[in-house]
Design a protein around this motif. Structure first.
Motif, PDB file in Angstrom:
ATOM      1  N   PRO A 425       0.902  -1.169  -0.256  1.00 10.91           N
ATOM      2  CA  PRO A 425      -0.115   0.077  -0.018  1.00 10.91           C
ATOM      3  C   PRO A 425       0.939   1.311  -0.020  1.00 10.91           C
ATOM      4  O   PRO A 425       2.039   1.095   0.618  1.00 10.91           O
ATOM      5  N   LEU A 426       0.287   2.231  -0.873  1.00 13.68           N
ATOM      6  CA  LEU A 426       1.137   3.678  -0.825  1.00 13.68           C
ATOM      7  C   LEU A 426       1.178   4.260   0.611  1.00 13.68           C
ATOM      8  O   LEU A 426       2.017   5.437   0.739  1.00 13.68           O
ATOM      9  N   CYS A 427       0.332   3.823   1.444  1.00 16.48           N
ATOM     10  CA  CYS A 427       0.514   4.644   2.933  1.00 16.48           C
ATOM     11  C   CYS A 427       1.683   4.041   3.667  1.00 16.48           C
ATOM     12  O   CYS A 427       1.518   4.463   4.910  1.00 16.48           O
ATOM     13  N   CYS A 428       2.466   2.956   3.521  1.00 15.02           N
ATOM     14  CA  CYS A 428       3.198   2.550   3.988  1.00 15.02           C
ATOM     15  C   CYS A 428       4.291   3.632   4.747  1.00 15.02           C
ATOM     16  O   CYS A 428       4.764   4.579   3.788  1.00 15.02           O
ATOM     17  N   THR A 429       4.631   3.346   5.856  1.00 14.05           N
ATOM     18  CA  THR A 429       5.759   4.356   6.415  1.00 14.05           C
ATOM     19  C   THR A 429       7.085   3.759   6.119  1.00 14.05           C
ATOM     20  O   THR A 429       7.083   2.642   5.654  1.00 14.05           O
ATOM     21  N   GLU A 430       8.130   4.315   6.637  1.00 18.28           N
ATOM     22  CA  GLU A 430       9.442   3.787   6.547  1.00 18.28           C
ATOM     23  C   GLU A 430       9.584   2.642   7.418  1.00 18.28           C
ATOM     24  O   GLU A 430      10.271   1.602   6.849  1.00 18.28           O
ATOM     25  N   ASP A 431       8.935   2.625   8.452  1.00 12.40           N
ATOM     26  CA  ASP A 431       9.129   1.546   9.316  1.00 12.40           C
ATOM     27  C   ASP A 431       8.277   0.410   8.720  1.00 12.40           C
ATOM     28  O   ASP A 431       9.004  -0.912   9.052  1.00 12.40           O
ATOM     29  N   ASP A 432       7.300   0.553   8.266  1.00  9.66           N
ATOM     30  CA  ASP A 432       6.629  -0.414   7.467  1.00  9.66           C
ATOM     31  C   ASP A 432       7.355  -0.957   6.281  1.00  9.66           C
ATOM     32  O   ASP A 432       7.378  -2.402   6.073  1.00  9.66           O
ATOM     33  N   ILE A 433       7.886  -0.255   5.502  1.00  7.85           N
ATOM     34  CA  ILE A 433       8.734  -0.567   4.325  1.00  7.85           C
ATOM     35  C   ILE A 433       9.954  -1.466   4.891  1.00  7.85           C
ATOM     36  O   ILE A 433      10.440  -2.598   4.326  1.00  7.85           O
ATOM     37  N   ASN A 434      10.838  -1.048   6.052  1.00  9.99           N
ATOM     38  CA  ASN A 434      11.741  -1.868   6.686  1.00  9.99           C
ATOM     39  C   ASN A 434      11.268  -2.957   7.093  1.00  9.99           C
ATOM     40  O   ASN A 434      12.177  -4.200   7.072  1.00  9.99           O
ATOM     41  N   LEU A 435      10.214  -3.023   7.732  1.00  8.53           N
ATOM     42  CA  LEU A 435       9.653  -4.572   8.147  1.00  8.53           C
ATOM     43  C   LEU A 435       9.342  -5.461   7.172  1.00  8.53           C
ATOM     44  O   LEU A 435       9.665  -6.573   7.280  1.00  8.53           O
ATOM     45  N   LEU A 436       8.653  -4.759   6.143  1.00 12.44           N
ATOM     46  CA  LEU A 436       8.485  -5.523   5.056  1.00 12.44           C
ATOM     47  C   LEU A 436       9.578  -6.280   4.572  1.00 12.44           C
ATOM     48  O   LEU A 436       9.744  -7.645   4.194  1.00 12.44           O
ATOM     49  N   VAL A 437      10.854  -5.676   4.161  1.00 10.60           N
ATOM     50  CA  VAL A 437      12.076  -6.376   3.700  1.00 10.60           C
ATOM     51  C   VAL A 437      12.736  -7.241   4.739  1.00 10.60           C
ATOM     52  O   VAL A 437      13.128  -8.247   4.447  1.00 10.60           O
ATOM     53  N   ASP A 438      12.623  -6.853   5.970  1.00  7.50           N
ATOM     54  CA  ASP A 438      13.189  -7.823   6.867  1.00  7.50           C
ATOM     55  C   ASP A 438      12.303  -9.082   7.116  1.00  7.50           C
ATOM     56  O   ASP A 438      13.050 -10.154   7.094  1.00  7.50           O
ATOM     57  N   ARG A 439      11.182  -8.868   6.877  1.00  5.83           N
ATOM     58  CA  ARG A 439      10.508 -10.255   7.091  1.00  5.83           C
ATOM     59  C   ARG A 439      10.735 -10.910   5.535  1.00  5.83           C
ATOM     60  O   ARG A 439      10.849 -12.254   5.648  1.00  5.83           O
ATOM     61  N   PHE A 440      10.703 -10.389   4.488  1.00  6.72           N
ATOM     62  CA  PHE A 440      10.977 -11.098   3.525  1.00  6.72           C
ATOM     63  C   PHE A 440      12.427 -11.596   3.195  1.00  6.72           C
ATOM     64  O   PHE A 440      12.922 -12.858   2.959  1.00  6.72           O
ATOM     65  N   ALA A 441      13.554 -11.118   3.841  1.00  8.77           N
ATOM     66  CA  ALA A 441      14.602 -11.500   3.981  1.00  8.77           C
ATOM     67  C   ALA A 441      14.751 -12.774   4.843  1.00  8.77           C
ATOM     68  O   ALA A 441      15.583 -13.952   4.802  1.00  8.77           O
ATOM     69  N   LYS A 442      14.057 -12.665   5.943  1.00  7.05           N
ATOM     70  CA  LYS A 442      13.981 -13.770   6.856  1.00  7.05           C
ATOM     71  C   LYS A 442      13.367 -15.126   6.082  1.00  7.05           C
ATOM     72  O   LYS A 442      13.892 -16.255   6.273  1.00  7.05           O
ATOM     73  N   THR A 443      12.124 -14.620   5.328  1.00 10.71           N
ATOM     74  CA  THR A 443      11.681 -15.699   4.626  1.00 10.71           C
ATOM     75  C   THR A 443      12.641 -16.446   3.551  1.00 10.71           C
ATOM     76  O   THR A 443      12.674 -17.721   3.321  1.00 10.71           O
TER      77      THR A 443
END
Length: 458
Positions: A425-443
């Motif tokens: 979503p375009l409403c994502c904050t910087e924290d959301d973006i960082n969490l997204l990539v962190d969770r994907f890297a973990k995956t």
């Protein structure tokens, strides 16, 4: 109702789109309960970061009260108004006017549909009508891209360049054709100029093969979404537009996925100042809050149909729910969030962070390519970086990725050929973006713990 009961009812009665029906009967549904911002909660109470905005569409995020209020007010005041017999509604008129103002160039005329697929079908019908009433009835053939997606209706599925939408459906038809996708990672050289030159040569050769007098239009997505988020080189769209003008064929930009801030501009065509003859939109138009799509026609194309149609005769194309006032009211509220509510500006602010964080994953043993534009990205997984070998289907990588990602609190699109798609979503904050990539890297790390996948990586 209890979760297990709902899952059993789903198995017994609900047919899901683009799914193995038999496999779904075995697996059962994942049922969602609520959403807020960039997050979803399922019926078991798990909270998930939605890295795919539903289906590339919930651009403004979940739970935007202004959109809900606009729908409720319109539904209370006027829940339906037909567009037939010269009737209409204030909401539909205002939405058409605002879209014409926002769209590139002279795309000033708007026909509303229920979504992207029937927007493509409507575009095809308008193209046929245009050439027939202007005395060029042989111009029937239409060309699109391999790996492109233009819907799954009877007509659109043939323009779509994905085998799953053709198999056993008698598609594409003999007047629908495809040329190779502008796919830098899988191109012989990967050189931008070479990718563009090859696309231009392929379209020119196909038109020469069919005869320019027989070709009506070229369809493309500025970025190919369902084909694996394939981002063409800068200049590709400009070159293809120029060739269509030279060859006297219509240029159709399918912005169903790329429109409404997804790539950092309101429409992806704006990155190269390209103005198509026709543009199809949907998804972000209402941010998924209600069904709606649209076809935007350039002024010359609209005038061609209006002025050459038999005098007094109706142009025989229409839908009961075209310009539905509730969906139009939703669209107006969503556009206000983009332009006045800071959603587009936020996408432009966090897009570079998203691109940088994903690009850093290129060193992972499974990652062969990372490609992105704004908040739209594809990560291509391989089992051999040197040969770019795709994962063996027997590894069942997409299903395992999706499952592990879900367990890690992240939703993304795991395509069948080892490509992962993101459209948060375009409403994502910087924290959301960082969490997204962190969770994907973990995956990605977790998937390497699966023995057969770890052993397949060379």
């Amino acid at each position: 109702m209890r979760l297990n009961s709902l899952i059993e009812l789903d198995r017994a009665h609900l047919i899901h789109p683009v799914t193995s029906w038999a496999a779904h009967e075995q697996r059962g549904a994942t049922l969602l309960q609520s959403g807020k911002g960039a997050y979803l909660t399922d019926l078991e109470g798990r909270t998930l970061l939605d890295g795919f905005a539903g289906l590339w569409c919930v651009n403004v995020g979940y739970g935007q009260q202004s959109v809900v209020d606009a729908a409720a007010e319109q539904m209370t005041r006027l829940p339906y108004a037909t567009g037939y017999f010269h009737f209409g509604s204030e909401a539909a008129v205002l939405l058409a006017a605002q879209l014409a103002e926002l769209a590139p160039g002279d795309l000033d005329h708007v026909y509303f549909t229920l979504g992207g697929s029937d927007a493509v079908d409507s575009a095809v019908r308008f193209i046929r009508y245009h050439f027939n009433v202007t005395g060029r009835p042989t111009k029937k053939h239409m060309i699109a891209l391999d790996k492109g997606y233009h819907g799954s209706t009877t007509i659109g599925s043939g323009l779509t360049g994905l085998p799953a939408f053709h198999a056993f459906f008698d598609s594409p038809t003999p007047i629908q054709h495809h040329i190779p996708a502008p796919y830098p990672y899988r191109h012989a050289t990967g050189d931008d100029a070479g990718v563009i030159a090859d696309s231009v040569a392929a379209l020119r050769a196909k038109v020469e093969e069919l005869g320019a007098e027989n070709v009506a239009a070229f369809f493309c997505e500025p970025i190919q979404g369902s084909g694996g988020v394939i981002v063409p080189p800068t200049g590709w769209l400009t070159a293809m537009r120029a060739l269509c003008l030279e060859l006297d064929i219509l240029f159709v930009a399918d912005e169903v996925i790329t429109g409404f801030g997804r790539t950092g501009t309101m429409f992806a065509c704006e990155h190269e100042q390209v103005v198509p003859d026709i543009m199809t939109i949907a998804k972000g138009l209402t941010s998924g809050y209600s069904p709606m799509g649209a076809v935007l026609l350039s002024d010359p194309l609209f005038r061609s149909i209006a002025d050459h149609a038999p005098k007094g005769a109706a142009v025989g194309h229409g839908f009961t729910y075209s310009g539905h006032p509730v969906s139009a009211a939703v669209g107006l509220a969503v556009l206000k969030l983009y332009t006045e509510g800071g959603i587009l500006a936020n996408a432009q602010a966090v897009g570079p962070l998203f691109e940088r964080r994903l690009a850093a994953l290129i060193d992972h043993p499974l990652v062969g390519d990372v490609r992105s534009k704004g908040l739209l990205a594809g990560v291509e997984l391989v089992t051999n970086k040197r040969t770019k070998a795709k994962p063996d289907p027997a590894l069942n990588l997409p299903e395992q990725l999706a499952r592990i990602g879900y367990d890690n609190g992240l939703i993304f699109r795991a395509f069948g050929d080892g490509i992962v798609g993101f459209a948060p979503p375009l409403c994502c904050t910087e924290d959301d973006i960082n969490l997204l990539v962190d969770r994907f890297a973990k995956t990605l790390d977790n998937i390497l713990d699966v023995p057969e996948i770890r052993h397949a990586v060379d």
